[in-house]
Structure formats: C-alpha cells, structure tokens
Design an enzyme around this catalytic site. Structure first.
Site, PDB file in Angstrom:
ATOM      1  N   LYS A   9       0.833  -1.212   0.000  1.00  0.00           N
ATOM      2  CA  LYS A   9       0.000   0.000   0.000  1.00  0.00           C
ATOM      3  C   LYS A   9       0.867   1.261   0.000  1.00  0.00           C
ATOM      4  O   LYS A   9       2.079   1.204   0.233  1.00  0.00           O
ATOM      5  CB  LYS A   9      -0.941  -0.058   1.201  1.00  0.00           C
ATOM      6  CG  LYS A   9      -1.875  -1.280   1.171  1.00  0.00           C
ATOM      7  CD  LYS A   9      -2.846  -1.290   2.346  1.00  0.00           C
ATOM      8  CE  LYS A   9      -3.758  -2.510   2.281  1.00  0.00           C
ATOM      9  NZ  LYS A   9      -4.779  -2.494   3.373  1.00  0.00           N
ATOM     10  N   TYR A  49     -12.617  -2.917  -2.838  1.00  0.00           N
ATOM     11  CA  TYR A  49     -13.066  -2.845  -1.445  1.00  0.00           C
ATOM     12  C   TYR A  49     -14.590  -2.807  -1.331  1.00  0.00           C
ATOM     13  O   TYR A  49     -15.115  -2.294  -0.336  1.00  0.00           O
ATOM     14  CB  TYR A  49     -12.423  -1.640  -0.753  1.00  0.00           C
ATOM     15  CG  TYR A  49     -10.952  -1.849  -0.445  1.00  0.00           C
ATOM     16  CD1 TYR A  49     -10.533  -2.907   0.356  1.00  0.00           C
ATOM     17  CD2 TYR A  49      -9.981  -0.981  -0.937  1.00  0.00           C
ATOM     18  CE1 TYR A  49      -9.185  -3.110   0.642  1.00  0.00           C
ATOM     19  CE2 TYR A  49      -8.626  -1.177  -0.656  1.00  0.00           C
ATOM     20  CZ  TYR A  49      -8.247  -2.242   0.146  1.00  0.00           C
ATOM     21  OH  TYR A  49      -6.922  -2.440   0.433  1.00  0.00           O
ATOM     22  N   PHE A  57     -15.581   3.980   7.500  1.00  0.00           N
ATOM     23  CA  PHE A  57     -14.200   4.323   7.109  1.00  0.00           C
ATOM     24  C   PHE A  57     -13.922   4.086   5.629  1.00  0.00           C
ATOM     25  O   PHE A  57     -12.782   4.185   5.188  1.00  0.00           O
ATOM     26  CB  PHE A  57     -13.202   3.544   7.974  1.00  0.00           C
ATOM     27  CG  PHE A  57     -13.481   2.060   8.040  1.00  0.00           C
ATOM     28  CD1 PHE A  57     -14.166   1.508   9.120  1.00  0.00           C
ATOM     29  CD2 PHE A  57     -13.064   1.208   7.019  1.00  0.00           C
ATOM     30  CE1 PHE A  57     -14.429   0.136   9.178  1.00  0.00           C
ATOM     31  CE2 PHE A  57     -13.318  -0.158   7.066  1.00  0.00           C
ATOM     32  CZ  PHE A  57     -14.009  -0.696   8.155  1.00  0.00           C
ATOM     33  N   ARG A  85      -1.278 -14.412   4.307  1.00  0.00           N
ATOM     34  CA  ARG A  85      -2.132 -13.834   5.364  1.00  0.00           C
ATOM     35  C   ARG A  85      -1.434 -13.969   6.728  1.00  0.00           C
ATOM     36  O   ARG A  85      -1.524 -13.076   7.564  1.00  0.00           O
ATOM     37  CB  ARG A  85      -3.506 -14.531   5.408  1.00  0.00           C
ATOM     38  CG  ARG A  85      -4.365 -14.395   4.151  1.00  0.00           C
ATOM     39  CD  ARG A  85      -4.962 -13.035   3.932  1.00  0.00           C
ATOM     40  NE  ARG A  85      -5.712 -12.530   5.050  1.00  0.00           N
ATOM     41  CZ  ARG A  85      -6.425 -11.392   5.000  1.00  0.00           C
ATOM     42  NH1 ARG A  85      -6.501 -10.682   3.868  1.00  0.00           N
ATOM     43  NH2 ARG A  85      -7.052 -10.936   6.056  1.00  0.00           N
ATOM     44  N   THR A  91      -5.707  -7.753  10.646  1.00  0.00           N
ATOM     45  CA  THR A  91      -6.109  -6.482  10.013  1.00  0.00           C
ATOM     46  C   THR A  91      -5.919  -5.309  10.975  1.00  0.00           C
ATOM     47  O   THR A  91      -5.368  -4.272  10.607  1.00  0.00           O
ATOM     48  CB  THR A  91      -7.603  -6.556   9.610  1.00  0.00           C
ATOM     49  OG1 THR A  91      -7.796  -7.715   8.810  1.00  0.00           O
ATOM     50  CG2 THR A  91      -8.024  -5.308   8.852  1.00  0.00           C
ATOM     51  N   ARG A 102       2.399  -6.483   9.739  1.00  0.00           N
ATOM     52  CA  ARG A 102       1.604  -5.443  10.409  1.00  0.00           C
ATOM     53  C   ARG A 102       2.004  -5.307  11.876  1.00  0.00           C
ATOM     54  O   ARG A 102       2.040  -4.206  12.421  1.00  0.00           O
ATOM     55  CB  ARG A 102       0.119  -5.760  10.254  1.00  0.00           C
ATOM     56  CG  ARG A 102      -0.373  -5.539   8.806  1.00  0.00           C
ATOM     57  CD  ARG A 102      -1.729  -6.161   8.578  1.00  0.00           C
ATOM     58  NE  ARG A 102      -2.325  -5.792   7.305  1.00  0.00           N
ATOM     59  CZ  ARG A 102      -3.454  -6.316   6.835  1.00  0.00           C
ATOM     60  NH1 ARG A 102      -4.099  -7.234   7.540  1.00  0.00           N
ATOM     61  NH2 ARG A 102      -3.944  -5.920   5.670  1.00  0.00           N
ATOM     62  N   ASN A 112      -2.120  -0.067   6.924  1.00  0.00           N
ATOM     63  CA  ASN A 112      -1.566  -1.318   7.457  1.00  0.00           C
ATOM     64  C   ASN A 112      -0.714  -2.066   6.432  1.00  0.00           C
ATOM     65  O   ASN A 112      -0.605  -3.282   6.456  1.00  0.00           O
ATOM     66  CB  ASN A 112      -2.687  -2.191   8.039  1.00  0.00           C
ATOM     67  CG  ASN A 112      -3.699  -2.592   6.989  1.00  0.00           C
ATOM     68  OD1 ASN A 112      -3.547  -2.249   5.819  1.00  0.00           O
ATOM     69  ND2 ASN A 112      -4.721  -3.315   7.384  1.00  0.00           N
ATOM     70  N   HIS A 115      -1.836  -5.753   1.397  1.00  0.00           N
ATOM     71  CA  HIS A 115      -3.062  -6.493   1.086  1.00  0.00           C
ATOM     72  C   HIS A 115      -2.676  -7.882   0.602  1.00  0.00           C
ATOM     73  O   HIS A 115      -1.707  -8.034  -0.150  1.00  0.00           O
ATOM     74  CB  HIS A 115      -3.848  -5.782  -0.027  1.00  0.00           C
ATOM     75  CG  HIS A 115      -4.929  -6.653  -0.599  1.00  0.00           C
ATOM     76  ND1 HIS A 115      -6.168  -6.762  -0.016  1.00  0.00           N
ATOM     77  CD2 HIS A 115      -4.935  -7.503  -1.661  1.00  0.00           C
ATOM     78  CE1 HIS A 115      -6.894  -7.641  -0.711  1.00  0.00           C
ATOM     79  NE2 HIS A 115      -6.169  -8.096  -1.717  1.00  0.00           N
ATOM     80  N   GLU A 126      -8.911 -11.000  -8.029  1.00  0.00           N
ATOM     81  CA  GLU A 126      -7.996  -9.872  -7.831  1.00  0.00           C
ATOM     82  C   GLU A 126      -6.826  -9.890  -8.813  1.00  0.00           C
ATOM     83  O   GLU A 126      -6.405  -8.840  -9.300  1.00  0.00           O
ATOM     84  CB  GLU A 126      -7.506  -9.852  -6.375  1.00  0.00           C
ATOM     85  CG  GLU A 126      -8.631  -9.481  -5.418  1.00  0.00           C
ATOM     86  CD  GLU A 126      -8.285  -9.556  -3.951  1.00  0.00           C
ATOM     87  OE1 GLU A 126      -9.144  -9.169  -3.141  1.00  0.00           O
ATOM     88  OE2 GLU A 126      -7.172  -9.993  -3.592  1.00  0.00           O
TER      89      GLU A 126
HETATM   90  O1  CDP Z   1      -6.770  -6.236   4.588  1.00  0.00           O
HETATM   91  P1  CDP Z   1      -7.571  -7.302   5.302  1.00  0.00           P
HETATM   92  O2  CDP Z   1      -8.043  -8.405   4.386  1.00  0.00           O
HETATM   93  O3  CDP Z   1      -6.828  -7.822   6.503  1.00  0.00           O
HETATM   94  O4  CDP Z   1      -8.873  -6.590   5.909  1.00  0.00           O
HETATM   95  P2  CDP Z   1     -10.291  -6.204   5.241  1.00  0.00           P
HETATM   96  O5  CDP Z   1     -11.320  -6.436   6.281  1.00  0.00           O
HETATM   97  O6  CDP Z   1     -10.455  -6.839   3.910  1.00  0.00           O
HETATM   98  O7  CDP Z   1     -10.171  -4.621   5.075  1.00  0.00           O
HETATM   99  C1  CDP Z   1      -9.517  -4.056   3.989  1.00  0.00           C
HETATM  100  C2  CDP Z   1      -8.740  -2.837   4.455  1.00  0.00           C
HETATM  101  O8  CDP Z   1      -9.640  -1.849   4.952  1.00  0.00           O
HETATM  102  C3  CDP Z   1      -7.786  -3.093   5.617  1.00  0.00           C
HETATM  103  O9  CDP Z   1      -6.576  -3.699   5.227  1.00  0.00           O
HETATM  104  C4  CDP Z   1      -7.587  -1.684   6.147  1.00  0.00           C
HETATM  105  O10 CDP Z   1      -6.695  -0.954   5.323  1.00  0.00           O
HETATM  106  C5  CDP Z   1      -8.994  -1.106   5.971  1.00  0.00           C
HETATM  107  N1  CDP Z   1      -9.776  -1.187   7.227  1.00  0.00           N
HETATM  108  C6  CDP Z   1      -9.892  -0.051   8.029  1.00  0.00           C
HETATM  109  O11 CDP Z   1      -9.398   1.015   7.662  1.00  0.00           O
HETATM  110  N2  CDP Z   1     -10.567  -0.123   9.231  1.00  0.00           N
HETATM  111  C7  CDP Z   1     -11.138  -1.287   9.639  1.00  0.00           C
HETATM  112  N3  CDP Z   1     -11.790  -1.333  10.791  1.00  0.00           N
HETATM  113  C8  CDP Z   1     -11.042  -2.441   8.815  1.00  0.00           C
HETATM  114  C9  CDP Z   1     -10.348  -2.370   7.614  1.00  0.00           C
HETATM  115 MG    MG Z   2      -9.391  -8.297   2.806  1.00  0.00          MG
END
Ligand code: CDP
Ligand code: MG
Length: 134
Positions: A9, A49, A57, A85, A91, A102, A112, A115, A126
């Site tokens: 990112k 997303y 957010f 992962r 996350t 992370r 964070n 991805h 993707e």
């Molecule tokens: O990236 P990951 O698959 O771990 O998490 P996700 O639930 O698919 O969320 C995608 C991205 O949204 C995260 O990596 C964060 O950058 C953002 N996010 C956030 O800003 N605040 C949250 N509470 C959850 C996700």
């Molecule tokens: Mg995700």
C-alpha cells in the site's frame, strides 16, 4: 501450487518498506511471478473494497489508497494464500502480533501496509482485476 494477489500500500512506499516486505515474502520461500508499481483510481478501488462499502471508514480507505503508488504482485507457492495472510498479521494493528508485517510496522488499521487475497476465489478475481489475466 497456488497463486495470490499481494499489494503493498502507499504507506509502504512512503516509509521505504517495499524492499523489507518483498524480502520477507521471498525469504519465506514464495515466488514473485509478476510485479508492477501503479497508482490506483477510485473506480478500481471501489470494486476492490466493495465488501466494505457500507463502513464509515470507506472513504478513508479510498483516500489513503489513492494517496501514492502501490506495488501489485502475483505470488506463487504451496498454500500461499494462507501463508501470505499469516506473514501479514491481523487487520487491526493492535491485534497484529510481533513478527508479522503489520505487527512489526503498522500503528494504524487503515495504513496497514499490505493487502493479500483471502481465498482462492478472491485471488483469481484480484489477479484478473490488477493484471488482466490469471
Ligand atoms: O486487509 P484485510 O483483508 O486484513 O482486511 P479487510 O477487512 O479486507 O479490510 C480491507 C482494508 O480496509 C484493511 O486492510 C484496512 O486498510 C482497511 N480497514 C480499516 O481502515 N478499518 C477497519 N476497521 C477495517 C479495515
Ligand atoms: Mg481483505
């Protein structure tokens, strides 16, 4: 062999952590079979997303992800989807354990660093989204 989509990112670029994170992926034994730097537009991010579209957010994520370049990669290896992962960590920054990307480098949940696709199905979608073919 499995394939996954990994994306470093904009915070990764700004903080000079691209090499560190690519190195961790390679040292784990995974192969980067395609890589490119790109700046994403809102349209592709809203698609990427879409599972978070109703979250408060959502606009923060879009603003962050358009704030600088990202590095997109196709990574291959045995059980690589789950493996990436695990390397990434949780996350939420406060749940991410030390030793994970992370856990070691993120102090914010939106910014964070990385991805990684979360299933075989999303990996294929993707990779096609960002590289045009699977
Ligand atoms: O990236 P990951 O698959 O771990 O998490 P996700 O639930 O698919 O969320 C995608 C991205 O949204 C995260 O990596 C964060 O950058 C953002 N996010 C956030 O800003 N605040 C949250 N509470 C959850 C996700
Ligand atoms: Mg995700």
């Amino acid at each position: 062999m499995e394939k996954t989509y990994v994306m470093l990112k904009p915070d990764c670029y700004k903080r000079g952590l691209i090499g560190e994170i690519i190195s961790r992926i390679e040292k784990k034994g995974y192969q980067i079979t395609n890589i490119k730097m790109l700046t994403l537009n809102e349209e592709i991010l809203k698609e990427h997303y879409s599972h978070l579209a109703d979250k408060p957010f959502f606009s923060e994520i879009i603003n962050f992800m358009t704030s600088g370049p990202v590095v997109g990669m196709i990574v291959e290896g045995e059980s690589v989807i789950e493996g990436i992962r695990i390397l990434m960590g949780a996350t939420k920054w406060h749940d991410a354990l030390p030793g994970t990307i992370r856990g070691d480098f993120a102090n914010n949940t939106t910014e964070n660093l990385i991805h990684g696709s979360d299933s075989r199905e999303t990996a294929e979608i993707e990779i096609k989204r960002f590289f045009g073919e699977f």
